[in-house]
Design a protein around this motif. Structure first.
Motif, PDB file in Angstrom:
ATOM      1  N   THR A   1       6.045 -15.540 -27.488  1.00 55.39           N
ATOM      2  CA  THR A   1       6.317 -13.782 -27.279  1.00 55.39           C
ATOM      3  C   THR A   1       7.693 -13.325 -26.571  1.00 55.39           C
ATOM      4  OG1 THR A   1       4.706 -13.381 -25.906  1.00 55.39           O
ATOM      5  CG2 THR A   1       4.467 -12.874 -27.989  1.00 55.39           C
ATOM      6  N   PHE A   2       8.562 -12.813 -26.269  1.00 58.87           N
ATOM      7  CA  PHE A   2      10.087 -12.567 -25.177  1.00 58.87           C
ATOM      8  C   PHE A   2       9.582 -10.585 -24.889  1.00 58.87           C
ATOM      9  CE2 PHE A   2      10.825 -16.661 -26.770  1.00 58.87           C
ATOM     10  CZ  PHE A   2      11.319 -17.087 -25.973  1.00 58.87           C
ATOM     11  N   GLY A   3       8.900 -10.652 -24.207  1.00 57.11           N
ATOM     12  CA  GLY A   3       8.554  -8.319 -24.058  1.00 57.11           C
ATOM     13  C   GLY A   3       8.371  -8.532 -25.300  1.00 57.11           C
ATOM     14  N   ALA A   4       8.106  -7.372 -25.518  1.00 62.55           N
ATOM     15  CA  ALA A   4       7.239  -6.791 -26.893  1.00 62.55           C
ATOM     16  C   ALA A   4       7.825  -6.980 -27.690  1.00 62.55           C
ATOM     17  CB  ALA A   4       6.882  -5.453 -26.227  1.00 62.55           C
ATOM     18  N   ARG A   5       9.189  -7.483 -28.213  1.00 62.91           N
ATOM     19  CA  ARG A   5       9.962  -6.796 -29.280  1.00 62.91           C
ATOM     20  C   ARG A   5      10.494  -7.728 -30.076  1.00 62.91           C
ATOM     21  NH1 ARG A   5      12.258  -1.798 -30.153  1.00 62.91           N
ATOM     22  NH2 ARG A   5      11.130  -0.101 -28.209  1.00 62.91           N
ATOM     23  N   ILE A   6      10.438  -9.373 -29.312  1.00 60.16           N
ATOM     24  CA  ILE A   6      10.699 -10.648 -29.671  1.00 60.16           C
ATOM     25  C   ILE A   6       9.374 -11.865 -30.042  1.00 60.16           C
ATOM     26  CG2 ILE A   6      12.705 -12.263 -29.373  1.00 60.16           C
ATOM     27  CD1 ILE A   6      14.246 -10.614 -28.264  1.00 60.16           C
ATOM     28  N   LEU A   7       9.744 -12.029 -31.160  1.00 62.32           N
ATOM     29  CA  LEU A   7       8.772 -13.216 -31.601  1.00 62.32           C
ATOM     30  C   LEU A   7       9.271 -14.317 -31.557  1.00 62.32           C
ATOM     31  CD1 LEU A   7       5.465 -13.691 -31.839  1.00 62.32           C
ATOM     32  CD2 LEU A   7       6.280 -12.865 -34.337  1.00 62.32           C
TER      33      LEU A   7
ATOM     34  N   TRP B   1      13.395 -22.518 -35.713  1.00 65.99           N
ATOM     35  CA  TRP B   1      12.394 -22.454 -34.822  1.00 65.99           C
ATOM     36  C   TRP B   1      12.782 -20.684 -35.816  1.00 65.99           C
ATOM     37  CZ3 TRP B   1       9.897 -21.471 -30.173  1.00 65.99           C
ATOM     38  CH2 TRP B   1      10.143 -22.691 -29.825  1.00 65.99           C
ATOM     39  N   ILE B   2      11.829 -19.410 -36.420  1.00 67.27           N
ATOM     40  CA  ILE B   2      11.962 -18.212 -36.871  1.00 67.27           C
ATOM     41  C   ILE B   2      11.381 -17.676 -35.414  1.00 67.27           C
ATOM     42  CG2 ILE B   2      10.818 -16.731 -38.591  1.00 67.27           C
ATOM     43  CD1 ILE B   2      11.458 -20.119 -39.749  1.00 67.27           C
ATOM     44  N   ILE B   3      12.556 -16.921 -35.354  1.00 69.28           N
ATOM     45  CA  ILE B   3      12.688 -15.553 -34.430  1.00 69.28           C
ATOM     46  C   ILE B   3      12.646 -14.085 -35.262  1.00 69.28           C
ATOM     47  CG2 ILE B   3      14.298 -14.540 -32.842  1.00 69.28           C
ATOM     48  CD1 ILE B   3      14.626 -17.512 -32.196  1.00 69.28           C
ATOM     49  N   SER B   4      11.983 -13.542 -34.839  1.00 67.38           N
ATOM     50  CA  SER B   4      11.982 -11.718 -35.196  1.00 67.38           C
ATOM     51  C   SER B   4      11.869 -11.305 -34.214  1.00 67.38           C
ATOM     52  CB  SER B   4      10.437 -11.734 -36.092  1.00 67.38           C
ATOM     53  OG  SER B   4      10.880 -10.374 -35.948  1.00 67.38           O
TER      54      SER B   4
ATOM     55  N   PHE C   1      16.050 -11.450 -25.526  1.00 66.40           N
ATOM     56  CA  PHE C   1      16.835 -11.774 -26.678  1.00 66.40           C
ATOM     57  C   PHE C   1      17.502 -13.366 -26.392  1.00 66.40           C
ATOM     58  CE2 PHE C   1      19.064 -12.512 -30.628  1.00 66.40           C
ATOM     59  CZ  PHE C   1      18.501 -12.351 -31.217  1.00 66.40           C
ATOM     60  N   GLN C   2      18.061 -13.290 -24.833  1.00 66.09           N
ATOM     61  CA  GLN C   2      18.754 -14.340 -24.580  1.00 66.09           C
ATOM     62  C   GLN C   2      17.853 -15.279 -23.938  1.00 66.09           C
ATOM     63  OE1 GLN C   2      22.180 -14.706 -24.628  1.00 66.09           O
ATOM     64  NE2 GLN C   2      20.606 -17.174 -23.861  1.00 66.09           N
ATOM     65  N   ASP C   3      16.735 -15.078 -23.477  1.00 66.05           N
ATOM     66  CA  ASP C   3      16.019 -15.607 -22.836  1.00 66.05           C
ATOM     67  C   ASP C   3      15.049 -16.922 -24.497  1.00 66.05           C
ATOM     68  OD1 ASP C   3      15.897 -15.723 -20.607  1.00 66.05           O
ATOM     69  OD2 ASP C   3      14.320 -13.590 -20.632  1.00 66.05           O
ATOM     70  N   CYS C   4      15.164 -15.898 -25.283  1.00 67.78           N
ATOM     71  CA  CYS C   4      14.446 -16.334 -26.200  1.00 67.78           C
ATOM     72  C   CYS C   4      15.562 -17.597 -27.282  1.00 67.78           C
ATOM     73  CB  CYS C   4      14.228 -15.571 -27.591  1.00 67.78           C
ATOM     74  SG  CYS C   4      13.572 -15.884 -29.281  1.00 67.78           S
TER      75      CYS C   4
ATOM     76  N   MET D   1      -0.179 -14.840 -40.873  1.00 69.23           N
ATOM     77  CA  MET D   1       0.790 -13.726 -39.864  1.00 69.23           C
ATOM     78  C   MET D   1       0.757 -13.940 -38.518  1.00 69.23           C
ATOM     79  SD  MET D   1       2.511 -10.538 -39.786  1.00 69.23           S
ATOM     80  CE  MET D   1       2.749  -9.740 -40.700  1.00 69.23           C
ATOM     81  N   CYS D   2       2.002 -14.422 -38.134  1.00 69.88           N
ATOM     82  CA  CYS D   2       1.057 -13.964 -36.882  1.00 69.88           C
ATOM     83  C   CYS D   2       2.399 -13.564 -35.881  1.00 69.88           C
ATOM     84  CB  CYS D   2       2.833 -15.785 -35.831  1.00 69.88           C
ATOM     85  SG  CYS D   2       2.016 -17.606 -36.642  1.00 69.88           S
ATOM     86  N   THR D   3       1.561 -12.468 -34.961  1.00 77.94           N
ATOM     87  CA  THR D   3       2.285 -10.882 -34.124  1.00 77.94           C
ATOM     88  C   THR D   3       2.386 -10.891 -32.937  1.00 77.94           C
ATOM     89  OG1 THR D   3       0.255 -10.202 -33.926  1.00 77.94           O
ATOM     90  CG2 THR D   3       0.897 -10.230 -35.812  1.00 77.94           C
ATOM     91  N   SER D   4       2.925 -10.925 -32.615  1.00 76.30           N
ATOM     92  CA  SER D   4       3.241 -10.232 -30.686  1.00 76.30           C
ATOM     93  C   SER D   4       2.039  -9.669 -30.045  1.00 76.30           C
ATOM     94  CB  SER D   4       4.362  -9.739 -30.965  1.00 76.30           C
ATOM     95  OG  SER D   4       4.539  -8.606 -30.426  1.00 76.30           O
ATOM     96  N   ALA D   5       1.652 -10.062 -29.277  1.00 74.53           N
ATOM     97  CA  ALA D   5       0.838  -9.644 -28.128  1.00 74.53           C
ATOM     98  C   ALA D   5       0.421  -7.962 -28.380  1.00 74.53           C
ATOM     99  CB  ALA D   5       0.278  -9.641 -27.090  1.00 74.53           C
ATOM    100  N   ALA D   6       2.101  -7.315 -28.368  1.00 68.79           N
ATOM    101  CA  ALA D   6       1.679  -5.939 -28.431  1.00 68.79           C
ATOM    102  C   ALA D   6       1.350  -5.251 -30.024  1.00 68.79           C
ATOM    103  CB  ALA D   6       3.267  -5.669 -28.809  1.00 68.79           C
TER     104      ALA D   6
END
Length: 146
Positions: A74-80, A97-100, A119-122, A31-36
């Motif tokens: 991570t791109f903000g707290a909502r994108i990994l 790339w797998i994006i969540s 999301f655009q930055d990602c 499991m890979c998770t965002s820092a948040a």
């Protein structure tokens, strides 16, 4: 286009692996998770995540992720995003790339615009030639509001 894992003998031991499920030895998933993300353990259950987003990698995907350097972006707290190193049907190296992503449920335009920019930055970070697999909860509403 079918992709296959690429084999390499290089492993960067300086990188740390992400949090894993308690039963990783049984299923081999990672499991890979965002820092948040905050891990909470409920009695007699698996790990439950609150806030943030995650990506569960199968044993095969974990090998491809390790070949790509074990990076978690991570791109903000909502994108990994995680990058997998694979080979395409012609044997060429190909990054997938797998994006969540998890869109805000708020109707505040500032929050929505920040999410869209992240999301655009990602997408820009992944590059134009990369293959993208995007899983997102976009909180869409369809139909006519009455």
């Amino acid at each position: 286009m079918p992709l296959t894992p690429i084999s390499t003998h290089q492993k960067d031991s300086r990188r740390s692996l992400p949090d894993t499920f308690p039963n990783e030895r049984d299923c081999g998933s990672t499991m890979c998770t965002s820092a948040a993300a905050e891990g909470l353990r409920a009695p007699h259950t698996h790990l439950v995540w609150k806030k943030g987003v995650g990506i569960l990698l199968s044993p095969e995907a974990k090998v491809c992720w390790e070949k790509a350097g074990c990076d978690v972006f991570t791109f903000g707290a909502r994108i990994l995003a995680v990058r997998l190193l694979m080979r395409d049907e012609k044997g060429r190296t190909a990054y997938t790339w797998i994006i969540s992503a998890y869109a805000p449920v708020s109707s505040k335009m500032d929050e929505i615009n920040e999410y869209l920019q992240d999301f655009q930055d990602c997408i820009d970070h992944c590059g134009r030639r990369a293959r993208l697999v995007i899983g997102a909860d976009v909180n869409a509403a369809l139909g006519i509001k009455r």
